[in-house]
Design a protein around this motif. Structure first.
Motif, PDB file in Angstrom:
ATOM      1  N   ASN B  17      62.046  24.418  36.163  1.00  0.00           N
ATOM      2  CA  ASN B  17      63.288  24.201  35.408  1.00  0.00           C
ATOM      3  C   ASN B  17      63.637  22.720  35.334  1.00  0.00           C
ATOM      4  OD1 ASN B  17      63.610  26.904  34.942  1.00  0.00           O
ATOM      5  ND2 ASN B  17      65.205  27.222  36.473  1.00  0.00           N
ATOM      6  N   ASP B  18      64.577  22.410  34.427  1.00  0.00           N
ATOM      7  CA  ASP B  18      65.145  21.062  34.304  1.00  0.00           C
ATOM      8  C   ASP B  18      66.590  21.121  34.772  1.00  0.00           C
ATOM      9  OD1 ASP B  18      63.641  20.618  30.998  1.00  0.00           O
ATOM     10  OD2 ASP B  18      62.763  20.567  33.006  1.00  0.00           O
ATOM     11  N   LYS B  19      66.999  20.129  35.570  1.00  0.00           N
ATOM     12  CA  LYS B  19      68.380  20.119  36.074  1.00  0.00           C
ATOM     13  C   LYS B  19      68.918  18.694  36.125  1.00  0.00           C
ATOM     14  CE  LYS B  19      69.078  24.449  36.875  1.00  0.00           C
ATOM     15  NZ  LYS B  19      70.081  25.202  36.098  1.00  0.00           N
ATOM     16  N   SER B  20      70.242  18.593  36.131  1.00  0.00           N
ATOM     17  CA  SER B  20      70.903  17.290  36.234  1.00  0.00           C
ATOM     18  C   SER B  20      71.909  17.279  37.360  1.00  0.00           C
ATOM     19  CB  SER B  20      71.629  16.957  34.929  1.00  0.00           C
ATOM     20  OG  SER B  20      70.716  16.727  33.887  1.00  0.00           O
ATOM     21  N   ARG B  63      59.211  12.399  36.073  1.00  0.00           N
ATOM     22  CA  ARG B  63      60.070  13.580  35.856  1.00  0.00           C
ATOM     23  C   ARG B  63      61.530  13.277  36.205  1.00  0.00           C
ATOM     24  NH1 ARG B  63      59.660  17.075  39.194  1.00  0.00           N
ATOM     25  NH2 ARG B  63      58.454  16.057  40.824  1.00  0.00           N
ATOM     26  N   SER B  65      64.674  10.974  35.722  1.00  0.00           N
ATOM     27  CA  SER B  65      65.179   9.959  34.805  1.00  0.00           C
ATOM     28  C   SER B  65      66.674   9.756  35.033  1.00  0.00           C
ATOM     29  CB  SER B  65      64.906  10.343  33.341  1.00  0.00           C
ATOM     30  OG  SER B  65      65.398  11.633  33.078  1.00  0.00           O
ATOM     31  N   HIS B  77      68.579  13.135  36.003  1.00  0.00           N
ATOM     32  CA  HIS B  77      67.989  14.302  35.361  1.00  0.00           C
ATOM     33  C   HIS B  77      66.577  14.489  35.895  1.00  0.00           C
ATOM     34  CE1 HIS B  77      67.756  17.390  32.301  1.00  0.00           C
ATOM     35  NE2 HIS B  77      66.541  16.969  32.043  1.00  0.00           N
ATOM     36  N   ILE B  78      66.257  15.735  36.222  1.00  0.00           N
ATOM     37  CA  ILE B  78      64.929  16.021  36.764  1.00  0.00           C
ATOM     38  C   ILE B  78      64.260  17.093  35.900  1.00  0.00           C
ATOM     39  CG2 ILE B  78      63.597  16.475  38.849  1.00  0.00           C
ATOM     40  CD1 ILE B  78      66.281  16.222  40.420  1.00  0.00           C
ATOM     41  N   ASN B  79      63.106  16.778  35.369  1.00  0.00           N
ATOM     42  CA  ASN B  79      62.339  17.732  34.546  1.00  0.00           C
ATOM     43  C   ASN B  79      61.299  18.444  35.384  1.00  0.00           C
ATOM     44  OD1 ASN B  79      63.597  17.075  32.088  1.00  0.00           O
ATOM     45  ND2 ASN B  79      62.227  15.334  31.799  1.00  0.00           N
ATOM     46  N   SER B  80      60.965  19.637  34.967  1.00  0.00           N
ATOM     47  CA  SER B  80      59.835  20.389  35.549  1.00  0.00           C
ATOM     48  C   SER B  80      59.869  20.349  37.074  1.00  0.00           C
ATOM     49  CB  SER B  80      58.496  19.808  35.058  1.00  0.00           C
ATOM     50  OG  SER B  80      58.442  19.824  33.658  1.00  0.00           O
TER      51      SER B  80
END
Lengths: 117, 113
Positions: B17-20, B63, B65, B77-80
């Motif tokens: 998942n992606d989360k902030s 991943r 940012s 923000h964190i991807n994958s």
């Protein structure tokens, strides 16, 4: 690169007694700052005390004082009259400028202090 | 009256998942930071921003940012998401002056299932 070493992973002290937490660091910088932060179980990071490297006088904040030995690159924290609320992880940290108004903190691995009633 | 506030305090999510994570400071500081505290309590800097400009970018995967819409906010923000991203993430801020300590938020515990 800077390194900060806290050689005591865990310590305990009787309530009202005095305890000293050790910290050594390695750097080639001449201008830097040193801090002790406390992290109780609540997870907050709380500043305990700070020391500017150019100051020879040891910093003191109420029951907390440091023994700063610049030549030996040592920065120990003394807690007098220990209280139950002092139970926490204690982190020694080194700070230097990273340029453009930013300052980088390098932390030691921490010392877990338990105050025993 | 919270000086440095992070939301959420806890984040549990699935791998991939992606989360902030959001951070705001009301101290009028110019510089903001993100730190990661691993399971062994070791704290390491990830990023710092000064007046919305990226200053420090440690060896962190792409991943991650950070984004600073203004000098009072620094979001992460964190991807994958991966299992190894499980940690406590701390936001901090400081004034642009040499001896000023960093003030930390209460941390966000990120758990990846």
């Amino acid at each position: 690169a800077q390194t900060v070493t806290q050689s005591q992973p865990e310590m305990s002290v009787q309530e009202a007694e005095t305890v000293t937490l050790s910290c050594t660091y390695d750097t080639s910088e001449s201008n830097y700052y040193l801090f002790w932060y406390k992290q109780p179980p609540s997870r907050q990071m709380i500043l305990v005390i700070r020391q500017e490297a150019y100051k020879q006088q040891n910093a003191t904040e109420n029951r907390f004082s440091v023994n700063f030995q610049k030549a030996a690159k040592s920065f120990s924290l003394k807690i007098s009259d220990s209280q139950l609320g002092d139970t926490a992880m204690y982190f020694c940290a080194f700070m230097k400028s990273s340029g453009a108004g930013s300052y980088q903190l390098t932390f030691g691995k921490g010392t877990k202090l338990s105050v025993i009633p | 009256d919270t000086a440095v506030s992070q939301t959420p305090k806890y984040l549990v999510t699935q791998m991939g998942n992606d989360k902030s994570i959001k951070c705001e400071q009301n101290l009028g500081h110019d510089t903001m930071y993100w730190y990661k505290q691993d399971s062994k309590k070791f704290l390491k800097i990830m990023f710092s921003y000064n007046n919305k400009e990226l200053i420090i970018n440690e060896t962190v995967p792409n991943r991650f940012s950070p984004k600073s819409p203004d000098k009072a906010h620094l979001n992460l923000h964190i991807n994958s998401l991966e299992l190894g991203d499980s940690a406590v993430y701390f936001c901090a801020s400081s004034r642009t002056a040499s001896n000023q300590p960093q003030h930390f938020g209460d941390g966000t515990r990120l758990s990846i299932l």
